[in-house]
Scaffold this motif. Structure first.
Motif, short mmCIF file in Angstrom:
data_model
loop_
_atom_site.label_atom_id
_atom_site.label_comp_id
_atom_site.label_asym_id
_atom_site.label_seq_id
_atom_site.Cartn_x
_atom_site.Cartn_y
_atom_site.Cartn_z
N GLY A 49 6.74 18.99 -113.02
CA GLY A 49 7.03 19.53 -111.55
C GLY A 49 7.29 20.84 -111.60
N MET A 50 7.81 21.23 -112.54
CA MET A 50 8.31 22.81 -112.70
C MET A 50 6.95 23.65 -112.87
N LEU A 51 6.04 23.14 -113.67
CA LEU A 51 4.93 23.94 -114.12
C LEU A 51 3.99 23.46 -112.76
N LYS A 52 4.21 22.67 -111.96
CA LYS A 52 3.17 22.53 -110.93
C LYS A 52 3.64 23.66 -109.77
N LYS A 53 5.29 23.57 -109.60
CA LYS A 53 5.79 24.49 -108.63
C LYS A 53 5.28 25.89 -109.03
N ALA A 54 5.15 26.40 -110.49
CA ALA A 54 4.66 27.62 -110.47
C ALA A 54 3.46 27.98 -110.36
N GLY A 55 2.61 26.94 -110.27
CA GLY A 55 1.10 27.34 -109.87
C GLY A 55 0.38 27.14 -111.20
N LEU A 56 0.84 26.65 -112.23
CA LEU A 56 0.17 26.32 -113.48
C LEU A 56 -0.81 25.10 -113.70
N VAL A 57 -0.09 24.07 -113.04
CA VAL A 57 -0.93 22.72 -113.35
C VAL A 57 -1.39 22.07 -112.01
N ASP A 58 -1.96 21.36 -111.87
CA ASP A 58 -2.30 20.48 -110.77
C ASP A 58 -2.04 19.04 -111.26
N VAL A 59 -1.12 18.22 -110.53
CA VAL A 59 -0.74 16.83 -110.51
C VAL A 59 -0.71 16.44 -109.31
N ARG A 60 -1.00 15.28 -109.06
CA ARG A 60 -0.97 14.60 -107.99
C ARG A 60 -0.51 13.21 -107.88
N PRO A 61 0.57 12.80 -107.13
CA PRO A 61 1.08 11.49 -107.30
C PRO A 61 0.14 10.49 -107.13
N GLY A 62 0.54 9.47 -107.95
CA GLY A 62 -0.42 8.02 -107.84
C GLY A 62 -1.66 8.39 -108.82
N VAL A 63 -2.45 9.44 -108.75
CA VAL A 63 -3.68 9.63 -109.77
C VAL A 63 -3.06 10.23 -110.83
N GLY A 64 -3.50 9.51 -112.20
CA GLY A 64 -3.10 10.01 -113.30
C GLY A 64 -3.83 11.38 -113.92
N GLY A 65 -3.30 11.77 -114.71
CA GLY A 65 -4.22 13.18 -115.48
C GLY A 65 -3.63 14.29 -114.83
N ALA A 66 -3.55 15.36 -115.46
CA ALA A 66 -3.27 16.75 -114.85
C ALA A 66 -4.28 17.62 -115.31
N SER A 67 -4.36 18.78 -114.68
CA SER A 67 -5.35 20.01 -115.13
C SER A 67 -4.61 21.35 -114.81
N LEU A 68 -5.09 22.01 -115.75
CA LEU A 68 -4.71 23.65 -115.59
C LEU A 68 -5.41 24.20 -114.09
N ARG A 69 -4.37 24.96 -113.81
CA ARG A 69 -4.75 25.77 -112.66
C ARG A 69 -5.41 27.23 -112.89
N LYS A 70 -5.09 27.55 -114.05
CA LYS A 70 -5.45 28.91 -114.58
C LYS A 70 -6.26 28.61 -115.96
N ARG A 71 -7.18 29.56 -116.18
CA ARG A 71 -7.82 29.46 -117.73
C ARG A 71 -6.70 29.54 -118.61
N PRO A 72 -6.91 28.91 -119.88
CA PRO A 72 -5.82 29.14 -120.86
C PRO A 72 -5.56 30.71 -121.34
N ASP A 73 -6.54 31.45 -121.25
CA ASP A 73 -6.19 32.82 -121.64
C ASP A 73 -5.66 33.68 -120.41
N GLU A 74 -5.24 32.85 -119.32
CA GLU A 74 -4.67 33.46 -118.17
C GLU A 74 -3.18 32.98 -118.09
N ILE A 75 -2.88 32.16 -118.86
CA ILE A 75 -1.26 31.81 -119.16
C ILE A 75 -0.67 32.34 -120.08
N THR A 76 0.23 33.15 -119.97
CA THR A 76 1.17 33.86 -121.08
C THR A 76 2.44 32.98 -121.40
N LEU A 77 2.88 33.08 -122.66
CA LEU A 77 4.09 32.50 -122.86
C LEU A 77 5.13 32.79 -121.98
#
Lengths: 138, 138
Positions: A46-74
DNA sequence: CTTTGTTATAACCATAACGGTTATAACAAG
DNA sequence: CTTGTTATAACCGTTATGGTTATAACAAAG
């Protein structure tokens, strides 16, 4: 705080899983890899979603990144999971005695000095991105 | 941990006071400048003593530095007050699933990466010494 | 030797963060 | 409608923190 919360390391774990096996990343599946309770995982997602890093939707399983891996820093992840308070790693004692020269000035002196140390750490975090990490999960 | 304990900032305050007014540095006097309880001050002074930074003796009031102010870095103080656990700023979630490629490797990958961030911070702390701080308490 | 001011330390407490857990609601797809 | 999921509130035990009180030990002055 003795240590920075495992939310951070778990969040990196979660994002790595999503990057590597985007298909099956339900909360339960991730919890199995992290070895914790699914609720803990969803809280962090939920926090990662709020930060715009992942996409998750209620009900439907599975998540996806909203940025490319090389655009997400530690640092992005670290910030997302809200692991230190008010963006201040060091807590200062409050209301030192203003009559004393040390008490009157220590706050501002330490503030600037410690902020630099904190920045050095965060700057280093910003130099590593998710893409570099997943290369090492062979 | 949300933030690093005020023990650190209080310790710097204590050492600064001793450096500036070596005469009257009893626990009560220092507590008045820090604005806290004398026991809190003495607890921290005990740590500073154990770390070899300060000389305090039971019964006799007043404390003195055991090194010159320009030989005491912020990192020395930070280490002395034992403010993070096991010298690891970041806590990692334990026992991730070894069957999963991510779970199997995340520990070592994160360990090295986060250690570098921590070191960057500590390295910055080691560049500031007490002598520089007390110049700014005019 | 006694008094006074101090350091040293144990013990207790309230508060808060943490991570785990259970329970409940809402949602989407078959 | 059923099933599997996400979302979230609520609660709990553990631990760090910082303050507080109390007690013991010590050193110097009288």
């Amino acid at each position: 705080m003795k240590q920075i919360s495992t939310r951070f390391s778990i969040a990196v774990h979660i994002l790595s899983l999503i990057a590597v096996s985007p298909g099956d990343c339900t909360g339960d599946y991730i919890a199995g890899s992290v070895n914790t309770n699914p609720v803990v995982v969803r809280r962090i997602m939920g926090m990662l979603k709020k930060a715009g890093l992942v996409d998750v939707r209620p009900g439907v399983g599975g998540a996806s990144l909203r940025k490319r891996p090389d655009e997400i820093t530690l640092l992005n992840v670290y910030r997302a999971v809200d692991v230190i308070e008010g963006n201040q790693l060091f807590r200062l004692h409050e209301a030192p005695n203003p009559v004393c020269p040390v008490g009157r000035n220590i706050e501002s002196v330490l503030q600037s000095e410690l902020k630099e140390a904190q920045t050095a750490m965060e700057q280093r975090l910003s130099q590593t991105h998710l893409g570099q990490l997943i290369e090492r999960f062979t």
